[in-house]
Structure formats: structure tokens, C-alpha cells
Scaffold this active site. Structure first.
Site, PDB file in Angstrom:
ATOM      1  N   GLY A   1       8.549   0.814   3.612  1.00 17.55           N
ATOM      2  CA  GLY A   1       7.418   1.648   3.997  1.00 17.55           C
ATOM      3  C   GLY A   1       6.198   1.448   3.105  1.00 17.55           C
TER       4      GLY A   1
ATOM      5  CB  SER B   1       6.691  -5.897   2.854  1.00 20.21           C
ATOM      6  OG  SER B   1       7.507  -5.494   3.924  1.00 20.21           O
TER       7      SER B   1
ATOM      8  NE  ARG C   1       0.487   1.745   4.319  1.00 20.26           N
ATOM      9  CZ  ARG C   1       1.779   1.994   4.386  1.00 20.26           C
ATOM     10  NH1 ARG C   1       2.479   2.152   3.271  1.00 20.26           N
ATOM     11  NH2 ARG C   1       2.418   2.068   5.545  1.00 20.26           N
TER      12      ARG C   1
ATOM     13  N   GLY D   1      10.959  -3.253   4.422  1.00 21.27           N
ATOM     14  CA  GLY D   1      11.464  -2.042   5.081  1.00 21.27           C
ATOM     15  C   GLY D   1      11.355  -0.816   4.197  1.00 21.27           C
TER      16      GLY D   1
ATOM     17  CD  GLU E   1       1.791   8.188   6.374  1.00 21.49           C
ATOM     18  OE1 GLU E   1       1.247   7.120   6.747  1.00 21.49           O
ATOM     19  OE2 GLU E   1       1.906   8.500   5.188  1.00 21.49           O
ATOM     20  CG  HIS E   2       2.738   8.695  12.346  1.00 26.56           C
ATOM     21  ND1 HIS E   2       3.211   7.674  13.137  1.00 26.56           N
ATOM     22  CD2 HIS E   2       3.607   8.807  11.315  1.00 26.56           C
ATOM     23  CE1 HIS E   2       4.344   7.210  12.625  1.00 26.56           C
ATOM     24  NE2 HIS E   2       4.598   7.876  11.513  1.00 26.56           N
TER      25      HIS E   2
ATOM     26  CG  ASP F   1       0.046  -0.266   7.172  1.00 30.62           C
ATOM     27  OD1 ASP F   1      -0.378   0.825   6.745  1.00 30.62           O
ATOM     28  OD2 ASP F   1       1.116  -0.388   7.793  1.00 30.62           O
TER      29      ASP F   1
HETATM   30  C1  GLA Z   1       2.916   2.293   9.841  1.00 29.14           C
HETATM   31  C2  GLA Z   1       1.805   1.638  10.657  1.00 29.14           C
HETATM   32  C3  GLA Z   1       0.447   2.251  10.301  1.00 29.14           C
HETATM   33  C4  GLA Z   1       0.478   3.764  10.401  1.00 29.14           C
HETATM   34  C5  GLA Z   1       1.679   4.321   9.636  1.00 29.14           C
HETATM   35  C6  GLA Z   1       1.826   5.800   9.821  1.00 29.14           C
HETATM   36  O1  GLA Z   1       2.787   1.966   8.498  1.00 29.14           O
HETATM   37  O2  GLA Z   1       1.774   0.260  10.394  1.00 29.14           O
HETATM   38  O3  GLA Z   1      -0.558   1.702  11.123  1.00 29.14           O
HETATM   39  O4  GLA Z   1       0.478   4.159  11.733  1.00 29.14           O
HETATM   40  O5  GLA Z   1       2.889   3.694  10.012  1.00 29.14           O
HETATM   41  O6  GLA Z   1       0.760   6.474   9.248  1.00 29.14           O
END
Ligand code: GLA
Length: 418
Positions: A156, A159, A59, A154, A65-66, A204
Site C-alpha cells: 500500500g 510500489s 508514497r 502489495g 483516501e478514495h 500515486d
Molecule cells: C490506490 C490508488 C489511488 C487511490 C488510493 C485510495 O492507491 O492507486 O489512486 O485511489 O488507492 O486513496
């Protein structure tokens, strides 16, 4: 914690930039046959039980984000690089796993005993899923399985969630059990918490299991409501740029950010016991609370609250094809992640800033947990080539690393191929 990688640690991403692959190229039958062949070489020919093939996409998060673990909003989509798993049932309750990424390692555990975390650590995602299924009373069978991967580990691009969801789908396919996608995502998230030690949110696993082709998904992480937002395939390209600096979310920073958000929630609760998460707080409340908070907690809260607002606005702007506005919000998101939430790094800052200089780029930002990994850019089709060339030239000159730049369309969520 970040590692510099001279190349991808897993099955290399196809060089999408060189071939300028801008449209979805489905998984070829020849690819499926190749991984089935590998499976049979490792685990032997079929004798009765049928071999099944599952895919689970990676994805990319366009914005938000966060925010997921703050009960906020996210806007991810599933991408073409993916995890494929070939599996076959076993009658003795053993689960044996091989991986094309780590070809020398074969791991084995039993579903009849308590499943422990162990080494090699890549197996913990699958161990975790099997364990959570058992704990939830979902019947399992043993299986042999081969994990193949076109997703950078790794990088982002999730995976780990792809492996979790693929494992879950293998187990369900072999037993014939069915569970709804939200429950599946929650079980996979729990597996990641308990077995991989990453206190991730729900984004995710949800997008990997429930994505819709051609769409991004606005997910309300409080109640799991999904709103699909169509992406215009004529006017828009989604470009991902891997910095080749791999991230490590188990390093403690991720968990620390979660704790800092919880600290902020505690303060807001003192005034209003109805506050359960930063989702329940407005920007005005954050500002009003500022004198009573440390600067650090203030900035964390300002990011989480502001980012969720940006995300719902971006979803509306995207649906209305107001791409300039989406781009502005993406740029603001990056700044907030860099300055307030402090999860970016020099490489991601540089890539985002340089991407924004290219004509036809609406917006660019770091994507995923941060500390390395990828940026995502929303661009006009004509900008893909100049963007690719610009980043190859400038990034390599500055950091001595070749970025991996590729275009992806939004794919469907995980499914059974055979
Ligand atoms: C990682 C976590 C997600 C999300 C992102 C940041 O991918 O697995 O749940 O918190 O960081 O948006």
C-alpha cells in the site's frame, strides 16, 4: 482479497526501527554501485551506451483516501523506500527487464510490435508505460533495465506507481525526450488501468513524480493543482506501520467502490446536471438525497464527500502546525474508511486504534487503497520509540505477525541519479 505474509516479498525494508533512523538517509553511492554491478552481471558490460540510474519513491497518503477518482483532494508525501532502476539503451527496439525481487525472471518485448499484457505480471507496469508512450507518439528506444526495490510489494505504499514512473523516466532519459510531470503521471495512470487492470486515481503517479522534499502535497485531483505543505522536521515524525497483510487491488473491491461512487453521481445528476463527480456534491446534498439512495450508496457518498472536506481542512491545520486537529481528522478518516467505505480490515483497525493510545501520537489511520498494507501515524518525536514498542508487543500477540514500523521523512519526487 488479502494474503498473510510471513515477511516482505521484496527487498526487505531496512530495519529502520532498530536503528531508529529518523532523518533522511540519501541513497549511498555504494548502493548505486551495487545495483549497477548487478545490472552488468545480468546484461553485460557497457560497450558504448552509458548506464543510467533512476529513482522513484514510494508514497504515503496522510489523508484523502478514495477521493482522487471522485475529483476530490488528497494529501500524500513521497517516502524514503523507493524503486531504483538501472538502464541502458539498445538499438534493436527490444526492452529487456530484470528485477531483484524476482531474480529468476527476465522478460522481453519489442517496441516495434503491439505491446501486450503478459507474464510475469510484474512486468505489466513497464509494458504499460512503454505502450502508452508509443500510443501518445513519444519516441522510444529499446533498453535493458534492472528494477531494484526497497518498497514492499502489495504494502500500500505505491510500489506500482513507483515502477511506472521509474520506467517512464528511464525511457525519457535514454531518448532525451522531455514531458511535463502532469502528462507523465496521466500516462502512467493509464498504463495501470490498461495493463495492470487497476482503475486507480491520479494520486500515486502524481506524488511519485512531483513530490517536494520536506513537504506533503495537497493535490486537487480535478485540475491537478498542487499545493505543497511544509512538514516541520523538528516537531513532527511520520511513522509508517506495515501490517504485513498484503493487499491486492486487482481483486475487484477497488473497481467496485469506483462503480458505487459513479452510481451515486448518477442520482445527484438527476437533480443537477452540473454534477460531474462526488466532488461537486456537498454534505447537505448527501443528507438530502439519503431517502432516495440505498444505505450502501449513501455511505459510500458520505465517505467520499466527507473525506475530501477533511483533507483540505487537514492541509490547512498542518500548515498552521495545529497537529491535534490533523490527528482528529486522521482518526475520523479511518472510521469513515472502516464503517462507510468498508476498505479497512481487522489488522489495520487494530494498529490504528493501538497507535492512538500512545502518548504523543496525534493521529493514525490506514493509508492507501486498504484491505491490508499500512497505517500512517503523525507523532511527536518522543513518541516514536514507545509507539514502536507498543505495536510490536500488542500486534504480534494478537495476530502473530511482526509489524514493520519505520519513520520516514518526505523525499523528493523521481529523478535521475546518474
Ligand atoms: C490506490 C490508488 C489511488 C487511490 C488510493 C485510495 O492507491 O492507486 O489512486 O485511489 O488507492 O486513496
Amino acid at each position: 482479497m488479502k494474503h498473510y505474509t510471513s515477511g516482505l516479498r521484496c527487498g526487505q525494508l531496512p530495519s529502520l526501527t532498530r536503528t531508529r533512523r529518523t532523518h533522511k538517509v540519501g541513497l549511498m553511492q555504494s548502493d548505486v554501485n551495487a545495483i549497477k554491478k548487478q545490472f552488468h552481471e545480468i546484461f553485460g558490460a557497457d560497450a558504448g551506451e552509458r548506464t543510467r540510474v533512476i529513482r522513484a519513491p514510494g508514497r504515503v497518503n496522510l489523508i484523502g483516501e478514495h477521493t482522487d477518482y471522485n475529483d476530490g483532494f488528497v494529501l500524500p508525501m513521497a517516502i524514503e523506500p523507493e524503486v531504483r532502476m538501472v538502464c541502458r539503451a539498445r538499438s534493436d527496439g527490444q526492452i529487456r527487464l530484470a528485477s531483484t525481487v524476482y531474480p529468476k525472471e527476465l522478460l522481453e518485448f519489442s517496441i516495434q510490435k503491439k505491446i501486450e499484457r503478459g507474464s510475469p505480471s510484474w512486468g505489466n507496469y513497464s509494458r504499460g508505460v512503454a505502450a502508452e508512450f508509443l500510443a501518445a507518439g513519444i519516441p522510444l528506444v529499446g533498453m535493458d533495465a534492472l528494477v531494484a526495490n526497497t518498497l514492499p510489494v502489495g504494502g500500500g505504499l505505491s510500489s506500482s506507481a513507483a515502477i511506472e514512473v521509474a520506467t517512464a523516466l528511464c525511457l525519457l532519459t535514454l531518448t532525451g525526450e522531455k514531458i511535463d510531470p502532469t502528462r507523465l503521471a496521466l500516462l502512467c495512470q493509464k498504463a495501470e488501468h490498461e495493463y495492470a487492470g487497476v482503475p486507480c486515481g491520479i494520486m500515486d503517479q502524481t506524488i511519485v513524480s512531483s513530490a517536494r522534499a520536506g513537504h506533503a502535497m495537497l493535490l486537487d485531483c480535478r485540475d491537478n493543482t498542487k499545493t505543497y505543505v511544509k512538514l516541520n522536521p523538528i516537531e513532527l515524525r511520520v511513522v509508517i506501520v506495515n501490517s504485513m497483510v498484503s493487499h491486492e487491488l486487482t481483486g475487484g473491491e477497488f473497481a467496485q467502490r469506483r462503480r458505487q461512487c459513479e452510481q451515486a453521481v448518477k442520482l445527484f445528476k438527476q437533480d443537477d446536471s452540473g454534477v460531474r463527480a462526488l466532488r461537486d456534491v456537498t454534505m447537505e446534498q448527501v443528507e438530502a438525497m439519503r431517502p432516495r439512495m440505498s444505505d450502501l450508496i449513501y455511505r459510500r457518498a458520505r465517505h467520499a464527500v466527507g473525506e475530501s472536506l477533511r483533507t483540505t481542512e487537514a492541509a490547512k491545520a498542518l500548515a498552521a502546525q495545529r497537529y491535534e486537529r490533523v490527528g482528529e481528522l486522521m482518526a475520523q478518516s479511518h472510521e469513515s474508511l472502516r464503517d462507510d467505505y468498508e476498505v479497512s480490515c481487522a489488522e489495520l483497525d487494530y494498529l490504528s486504534a493501538e497507535a492512538m493510545r500512545v502518548k504523543g501520537v496525534y493521529g493514525a489511520r490506514m493509508t492507501g487503497g486498504g484491505f491490508g498494507g499500512c497505517i500512517v501515524a503523525l507523532v511527536q518525536p518522543r513518541a516514536v520509540e514507545p509507539l514502536t514498542q507498543h505495536l510490536h508487543g500488542t500486534y504480534t500477540a494478537k495476530f502473530g505477525l511482526q509489524p514493520n514500523v519505520f519513520v520516514t521523512t518526505a523525499t523528493a519526487g523521481a529523478n535521475v541519479l546518474e
